[in-house]
Write an enzyme that holds these catalytic residues in place. Structure first.
Site, mmCIF file in Angstrom:
data_model
loop_
_atom_site.group_PDB
_atom_site.id
_atom_site.type_symbol
_atom_site.label_atom_id
_atom_site.label_comp_id
_atom_site.label_asym_id
_atom_site.label_seq_id
_atom_site.Cartn_x
_atom_site.Cartn_y
_atom_site.Cartn_z
ATOM 1 N N THR A 1 0.878 -1.181 0.000
ATOM 2 C CA THR A 1 0.000 0.000 0.000
ATOM 3 C C THR A 1 0.911 1.225 0.000
ATOM 4 O O THR A 1 1.632 1.452 0.978
ATOM 5 C CB THR A 1 -0.880 0.046 1.265
ATOM 6 O OG1 THR A 1 -1.610 -1.170 1.353
ATOM 7 C CG2 THR A 1 -1.833 1.218 1.214
ATOM 8 N N LYS B 1 0.516 5.508 8.282
ATOM 9 C CA LYS B 1 0.980 5.764 6.910
ATOM 10 C C LYS B 1 -0.211 5.846 5.953
ATOM 11 O O LYS B 1 -0.321 6.767 5.150
ATOM 12 C CB LYS B 1 1.930 4.620 6.519
ATOM 13 C CG LYS B 1 2.503 4.677 5.144
ATOM 14 C CD LYS B 1 2.061 3.601 4.185
ATOM 15 C CE LYS B 1 1.898 2.205 4.680
ATOM 16 N NZ LYS B 1 1.446 1.240 3.694
ATOM 17 N N LYS C 1 -7.627 1.384 -2.279
ATOM 18 C CA LYS C 1 -7.095 0.897 -0.994
ATOM 19 C C LYS C 1 -7.022 2.023 0.054
ATOM 20 O O LYS C 1 -7.363 1.835 1.222
ATOM 21 C CB LYS C 1 -5.698 0.286 -1.235
ATOM 22 C CG LYS C 1 -4.925 -0.057 0.009
ATOM 23 C CD LYS C 1 -5.582 -1.158 0.824
ATOM 24 C CE LYS C 1 -4.786 -1.440 2.089
ATOM 25 N NZ LYS C 1 -5.504 -2.324 3.000
HETATM 26 P P1 NAD Z 1 5.947 -5.980 7.409
HETATM 27 O O1 NAD Z 1 6.805 -4.877 7.939
HETATM 28 O O2 NAD Z 1 5.521 -7.081 8.326
HETATM 29 O O3 NAD Z 1 6.664 -6.663 6.122
HETATM 30 C C1 NAD Z 1 7.366 -5.934 5.153
HETATM 31 C C2 NAD Z 1 8.658 -6.677 4.842
HETATM 32 O O4 NAD Z 1 9.357 -5.954 3.819
HETATM 33 C C3 NAD Z 1 9.609 -6.772 6.053
HETATM 34 O O5 NAD Z 1 9.903 -8.137 6.319
HETATM 35 C C4 NAD Z 1 10.841 -5.973 5.610
HETATM 36 O O6 NAD Z 1 12.049 -6.530 6.082
HETATM 37 C C5 NAD Z 1 10.742 -6.072 4.096
HETATM 38 N N1 NAD Z 1 11.472 -5.013 3.377
HETATM 39 C C6 NAD Z 1 11.448 -3.674 3.593
HETATM 40 N N2 NAD Z 1 12.239 -3.049 2.701
HETATM 41 C C7 NAD Z 1 12.779 -4.010 1.920
HETATM 42 C C8 NAD Z 1 13.680 -3.985 0.834
HETATM 43 N N3 NAD Z 1 14.195 -2.841 0.366
HETATM 44 N N4 NAD Z 1 14.030 -5.171 0.269
HETATM 45 C C9 NAD Z 1 13.523 -6.335 0.731
HETATM 46 N N5 NAD Z 1 12.667 -6.426 1.764
HETATM 47 C C10 NAD Z 1 12.302 -5.268 2.352
HETATM 48 O O7 NAD Z 1 4.660 -5.250 6.774
HETATM 49 P P2 NAD Z 1 3.270 -5.943 6.364
HETATM 50 O O8 NAD Z 1 2.314 -5.838 7.486
HETATM 51 O O9 NAD Z 1 3.547 -7.250 5.699
HETATM 52 O O10 NAD Z 1 2.769 -4.879 5.274
HETATM 53 C C11 NAD Z 1 3.273 -4.820 3.941
HETATM 54 C C12 NAD Z 1 2.365 -3.896 3.128
HETATM 55 O O11 NAD Z 1 1.030 -4.421 3.123
HETATM 56 C C13 NAD Z 1 2.271 -2.467 3.697
HETATM 57 O O12 NAD Z 1 2.231 -1.542 2.654
HETATM 58 C C14 NAD Z 1 0.953 -2.490 4.463
HETATM 59 O O13 NAD Z 1 0.376 -1.202 4.565
HETATM 60 C C15 NAD Z 1 0.132 -3.433 3.603
HETATM 61 N N6 NAD Z 1 -0.965 -4.146 4.300
HETATM 62 C C16 NAD Z 1 -0.761 -4.743 5.508
HETATM 63 C C17 NAD Z 1 -1.821 -5.406 6.117
HETATM 64 C C18 NAD Z 1 -1.668 -6.088 7.474
HETATM 65 O O14 NAD Z 1 -2.698 -6.493 8.058
HETATM 66 N N7 NAD Z 1 -0.462 -6.268 7.988
HETATM 67 C C19 NAD Z 1 -3.072 -5.475 5.492
HETATM 68 C C20 NAD Z 1 -3.234 -4.894 4.246
HETATM 69 C C21 NAD Z 1 -2.167 -4.230 3.640
#
Ligand code: NAD
Length: 296
Positions: free
Chosen positions: A95, A245, A170
């Site tokens: 997102t 965010k 979204k």
């Molecule tokens: P998270 O922080 O658990 O996972 C993100 C991962 O990306 C981490 O493991 C991090 O190490 C990795 N990362 C960051 N920069 C990187 C890079 N340059 N190269 C490789 N890996 C990298 O976050 P999440 O909860 O999985 O959320 C991910 C996205 O999904 C966000 O944009 C969030 O807003 C969206 N989202 C999350 C949820 C939820 O319930 N958690 C629901 C819908 C949408």
């Protein structure tokens, strides 16, 4: 079955990647967190050495990263657009802000790649159970190509329009979710202070006009929904800093659209205060601590 590079296997990307493996695809994964990669390698994925490596010799690259800056870093300059083989399809499920989505779409298209933005809704439960909603923006041909892969991770796959339109949908959804969280905790704290049992409030509101997905599936009050983050010490789930965010993105979008979003602005300010108070890494539902600091 496809060969898929998956970059970002955190709270959401981890279970999404696992569902692709379950569906029979060959996965090559990369994440800055070795622990996150280990988890998915145990499920049968190959470990990639870098983001560039994850994008080589694959049919599709899926990215699931926290914010627009991460997505730009992974796609642009010497990132995956430069590294991928011709014909690779990019699916960005992070997102992110509208400008970053436009920048990576433009770079991918200029280099001859097909791409969709495909952010998701449904939380970690939806990621785990492959019941996510995907909101997709891009050329229709790219969407049609991505659809079978998305169906292995979700249940509701929606074409929203051209590049970036998935992100707009979204952001609208999450503004509603942020407001709903805040509205729900305000009502519960008030009702309890006036002597009504939490479970009674839940039983009535969840079957009445005040019900929302937030209340039923991710109730921000500990107790009534045993699987919710609130009932599990606010372990994410969806971190409060990520909700902040998304609410900030909603306020930037509101400016772009020229429409007032006073409730979105209030929810943004509330989550900003909550994150400033040091709770950004807890689940979004922990916003109850702002309204009732003594609540667990
Ligand atoms: P998270 O922080 O658990 O996972 C993100 C991962 O990306 C981490 O493991 C991090 O190490 C990795 N990362 C960051 N920069 C990187 C890079 N340059 N190269 C490789 N890996 C990298 O976050 P999440 O909860 O999985 O959320 C991910 C996205 O999904 C966000 O944009 C969030 O807003 C969206 N989202 C999350 C949820 C939820 O319930 N958690 C629901 C819908 C949408």
């Amino acid at each position: 079955m496809a060969k898929i590079g998956f970059i970002g296997v955190g709270n959401m990307g981890g279970p999404m990647a696992r569902n692709l493996i379950t569906a029979g695809h060959n996965l090559k994964v990369f994440d800055l967190s070795e622990e996150a990669v280990n988890f998915i390698v145990q499920s049968g994925a190959e470990r990639a050495a870098s983001v560039q490596d994850a994008a080589k010799e694959v049919d599709i690259v899926v990215t699931m990263l926290p914010v627009g800056g991460n997505v730009r870093e992974v796609f642009l300059n010497d990132g995956i657009v430069a590294a991928a083989d011709p014909g690779t399809l990019f699916i960005d499920s992070s997102t992110i802000d509208v400008e970053s989505a436009a920048a990576v779409h433009e770079a991918a298209s200029a280099a001859g790649f097909e791409m969709i933005d495909a952010p998701v809704s449904g939380g970690t439960i939806g990621a785990d159970q492959a019941t996510l909603t995907f909101m997709c923006g891009g050329e229709k041909a790219a969407f049609d190509r991505a659809r079978p892969i998305l169906e292995d991770m979700g249940k509701n796959i929606v074409y929203c329009g051209g590049p970036g339109k998935g992100q707009i949908v979204k952001i609208c959804n999450n503004m509603v979710a942020g407001i709903a969280n805040l509205a729900t905790v305000e009502a519960f704290v008030m009702g309890e202070k006036l002597g009504v049992d939490r479970q009674v409030l839940f039983d009535v509101i969840s079957t009445s006009s005040g019900s929302t997905w937030i209340l039923e599936k991710a109730c921000p009050m500990p107790g009534p929904v045993p699987a919710s983050a609130a009932s599990n010490e606010f372990k994410p789930g969806f971190m409060a800093k990520l909700m902040l965010k998304d609410l900030r993105l909603s306020q930037a979008a509101s400016q772009m659209a020229g429409t007032p979003t006073p409730l979105g602005a209030t929810a943004t300010a509330a989550y900003q205060q909550h994150v400033n108070n040091g709770f950004g890494d807890l689940d979004q539902s922990s916003i109850v601590k702002l309204i009732e600091p003594s609540d667990e």
